[in-house]
Design an enzyme around this catalytic site. Structure first.
Site, PDB file in Angstrom:
ATOM      1  N   ASN A 214      -8.281  -7.683   8.027  1.00  0.00           N
ATOM      2  CA  ASN A 214      -8.469  -8.396   6.761  1.00  0.00           C
ATOM      3  C   ASN A 214      -8.014  -9.833   6.936  1.00  0.00           C
ATOM      4  OD1 ASN A 214      -5.541  -8.562   6.082  1.00  0.00           O
ATOM      5  ND2 ASN A 214      -5.773  -6.335   6.137  1.00  0.00           N
ATOM      6  N   ASP A 311       0.431   5.566   3.111  1.00  0.00           N
ATOM      7  CA  ASP A 311       0.931   4.425   2.330  1.00  0.00           C
ATOM      8  C   ASP A 311       2.411   4.211   2.689  1.00  0.00           C
ATOM      9  OD1 ASP A 311       2.038   2.759   0.289  1.00  0.00           O
ATOM     10  OD2 ASP A 311       0.277   3.196  -0.932  1.00  0.00           O
ATOM     11  N   PHE A 328       3.763  -6.062  -2.658  1.00  0.00           N
ATOM     12  CA  PHE A 328       2.925  -7.246  -2.855  1.00  0.00           C
ATOM     13  C   PHE A 328       1.506  -6.775  -3.146  1.00  0.00           C
ATOM     14  CE2 PHE A 328       4.739 -11.440  -1.769  1.00  0.00           C
ATOM     15  CZ  PHE A 328       6.064 -11.036  -1.645  1.00  0.00           C
ATOM     16  N   LYS A 342      -0.078  -0.547  -9.999  1.00  0.00           N
ATOM     17  CA  LYS A 342       0.384  -0.395  -8.621  1.00  0.00           C
ATOM     18  C   LYS A 342       1.898  -0.204  -8.576  1.00  0.00           C
ATOM     19  CE  LYS A 342      -2.724  -2.431  -5.828  1.00  0.00           C
ATOM     20  NZ  LYS A 342      -3.375  -3.489  -5.062  1.00  0.00           N
TER      21      LYS A 342
HETATM   22  N1  CTP Z   1       0.917  -0.852   1.328  1.00  0.00           N
HETATM   23  C1  CTP Z   1       1.529  -0.085   2.304  1.00  0.00           C
HETATM   24  N2  CTP Z   1       0.806   0.832   3.002  1.00  0.00           N
HETATM   25  C2  CTP Z   1      -0.512   0.992   2.762  1.00  0.00           C
HETATM   26  C3  CTP Z   1      -1.146   0.208   1.786  1.00  0.00           C
HETATM   27  C4  CTP Z   1      -0.404  -0.720   1.093  1.00  0.00           C
HETATM   28  O1  CTP Z   1       2.735  -0.244   2.528  1.00  0.00           O
HETATM   29  N3  CTP Z   1      -1.181   1.894   3.466  1.00  0.00           N
HETATM   30  C5  CTP Z   1       1.725  -1.824   0.565  1.00  0.00           C
HETATM   31  C6  CTP Z   1       1.389  -3.264   0.812  1.00  0.00           C
HETATM   32  O2  CTP Z   1       2.183  -3.801   1.860  1.00  0.00           O
HETATM   33  C7  CTP Z   1       1.712  -3.906  -0.508  1.00  0.00           C
HETATM   34  C8  CTP Z   1       1.409  -2.813  -1.522  1.00  0.00           C
HETATM   35  O3  CTP Z   1       1.454  -1.593  -0.782  1.00  0.00           O
HETATM   36  O4  CTP Z   1       3.072  -4.204  -0.669  1.00  0.00           O
HETATM   37  C9  CTP Z   1       0.107  -2.930  -2.218  1.00  0.00           C
HETATM   38  O5  CTP Z   1      -0.926  -2.989  -1.281  1.00  0.00           O
HETATM   39  P1  CTP Z   1      -2.445  -2.948  -1.732  1.00  0.00           P
HETATM   40  O6  CTP Z   1      -3.300  -2.856  -0.524  1.00  0.00           O
HETATM   41  O7  CTP Z   1      -2.714  -4.069  -2.675  1.00  0.00           O
HETATM   42  O8  CTP Z   1      -2.442  -1.633  -2.559  1.00  0.00           O
HETATM   43  P2  CTP Z   1      -3.193  -0.338  -2.418  1.00  0.00           P
HETATM   44  O9  CTP Z   1      -2.241   0.727  -2.853  1.00  0.00           O
HETATM   45  O10 CTP Z   1      -3.768  -0.190  -1.062  1.00  0.00           O
HETATM   46  O11 CTP Z   1      -4.330  -0.509  -3.528  1.00  0.00           O
HETATM   47  P3  CTP Z   1      -5.805  -1.128  -3.464  1.00  0.00           P
HETATM   48  O12 CTP Z   1      -6.131  -1.381  -2.022  1.00  0.00           O
HETATM   49  O13 CTP Z   1      -6.628  -0.076  -4.079  1.00  0.00           O
HETATM   50  O14 CTP Z   1      -5.772  -2.371  -4.306  1.00  0.00           O
END
Ligand code: CTP
Length: 404
Positions: A214, A311, A328, A342
């Site tokens: 990304n 996650d 974040f 979230k």
């Molecule tokens: N995060 C994490 N592990 C993952 C995905 C996300 O630790 N597998 C953490 C990111 O570092 C960030 C937070 O979760 O602090 C939110 O990440 P984001 O990608 O925005 O959230 P998602 O839960 O993946 O939601 P979406 O992609 O549907 O917006």
């Protein structure tokens, strides 16, 4: 603090007419109680003599890598070993170019490269040199390496022109230095805390030459790590692939995939007081592991199937000995709604959110904090300034909940 008693400062001079102002600066620093060790480049000695600066500082002046006065002949290490700060004033355009590219071809540049203490520089040059694209590029590199620029000021220049490039006056530099130390001492709000930070993107391979990643640059995560270290914390970063160098004092584990990040973070997370998940972690990885490059052949494009990555943040937040967790989120729309959801779904006390399209790859950012009490927009600014504000907000909430 109105004085610098006990502070140990290495003052570097590179070549420029403004060297005459550095004599006044040495006087001022010594007058405020600092110990000042002066290091000069060869061209600085053409503008002012080491004898003057030795007399004013009360210490020998160093100009040479090969100075036999230093016991082990390693002046480049020894001079900064017990110092609090290096300030280079004046910092010429040439010096800044060498600093930006990590050259170490004289004592001052080697000291700066080998330092493990903060570096402030006071640029001094002609207006056109300051405005040159090369200088502006170098400034970006220098600042992203964590160096603080003091000035330059605008006004009449030695060459007769008027514009930006003059070195700040000694009195103004003294105030800057005092403020710098003040800020550091009042901002040690995470002293004794252990902070774990994830940063950067992750990269999920499709085959040995292709993958999914990304647009995260890692700048925010690295700025947060630096701000946490400056606030007195012991900082461990776990970073996905970036082009950045970890901040001084911050230890970094480099990983590639989300699973590797998970494996690096989860087993150690309970040993930390605070976990800040800044990384843009890939939500999915390719289910099948292709060990060889997928060939185009003449057939159909391949169909990829994905499986969910764990996650990391939600897992850490659910640990029996969970640290205080900060998430974040970069959203493209409905910021408040997504951020609140979230924060609640990951069960964390604080979430920092921004609009992705506003800040990707920029040095500036604007974020909003979401916690139990509601939402609070921080003023827009440089990622480094906003990182400091986020660290202060974390300290506020850990020490006095919801004091913002
Ligand atoms: N995060 C994490 N592990 C993952 C995905 C996300 O630790 N597998 C953490 C990111 O570092 C960030 C937070 O979760 O602090 C939110 O990440 P984001 O990608 O925005 O959230 P998602 O839960 O993946 O939601 P979406 O992609 O549907 O917006």
């Amino acid at each position: 603090m109105t004085n610098l008693t006990g502070k140990r400062i290495v003052l570097g001079l590179s070549g420029g007419v403004a060297c005459y102002k550095s004599a006044e600066l040495v006087r001022g620093l010594v007058g405020l109680g600092a110990r000042v060790n002066v290091v000069m480049t060869e061209s600085a000695t053409r503008f002012i003599t080491p004898v003057t600066l030795q007399a004013l500082s009360g210490h020998p002046v160093y100009t040479d890598m090969w100075d036999a006065r230093v016991d082990n002949n390693m002046a480049h290490i020894d001079l900064t070993r017990d110092a609090d700060l290096i300030i280079v004033a004046p910092a010429s355009a040439n010096f800044m170019a060498r600093l930006a590219h990590g050259l170490a071809d004289d004592l001052l540049s080697t000291l700066c490269l080998a330092r493990n203490i903060p570096l402030l520089i006071a640029p001094a040059m002609n207006r056109e040199m300051w405005e040159a694209h090369a200088t502006q590029r170098n400034i970006q590199l220098i600042e992203s390496d964590g160096v603080t620029l003091l000035g330059p000021d605008s006004g009449e220049q030695a060459c007769g022109e008027v514009g930006l490039g003059r070195m700040r006056e000694p009195q103004a530099l003294l105030t800057d230095i005092i403020q710098y130390f003040e800020k550091r001492s009042t901002h040690k709000r995470l002293l004794g805390k252990r902070v774990l930070i994830t940063a950067g993107p992750t990269y999920e391979p499709i085959d040995p030459v292709r993958g999914i990643t990304n647009r995260s640059s890692g700048k925010t995560g690295y700025a947060i790590a630096r701000a946490a270290f400056e606030a007195g914390a012991t900082v461990q970063m776990v970073s996905g692939p970036t082009n950045l160098v970890s901040p001084i004092g911050v230890s970094c584990i480099n990983v590639t995939t989300a699973q590797e990040m998970y494996d690096a973070v989860v087993p150690i997370a309970s040993q930390y007081d605070i976990f800040i998940a800044v990384a843009a972690v890939a939500d999915w990885r390719v289910a099948k592991n292709f060990n060889e490059k997928i060939k185009k052949n003449k057939g159909q494009p391949p169909t990829l199937t994905f499986v969910a990555n764990p996650d990391i943040l939600a897992t850490v937040a659910a640990l029996p000995q969970a640290p205080w967790c900060v998430g974040f989120a970069a959203e493209t729309h409905l910021l408040s709604q997504h951020a609140n959801q979230k924060r609640q779904s990951k069960n964390i006390p604080l979430l920092v959110a921004n609009l992705a399209q506003d800040v990707m790859h920029s040095d500036h950012t604007q974020v909003t904090l979401f916690d139990e009490a509601g939402e609070y927009a921080l003023p827009a600014g440089l990622k480094s300034d906003v990182a400091n504000q986020i660290i202060q907000a974390i300290a506020d909430r850990m020490i006095q909940p919801h004091s913002n």
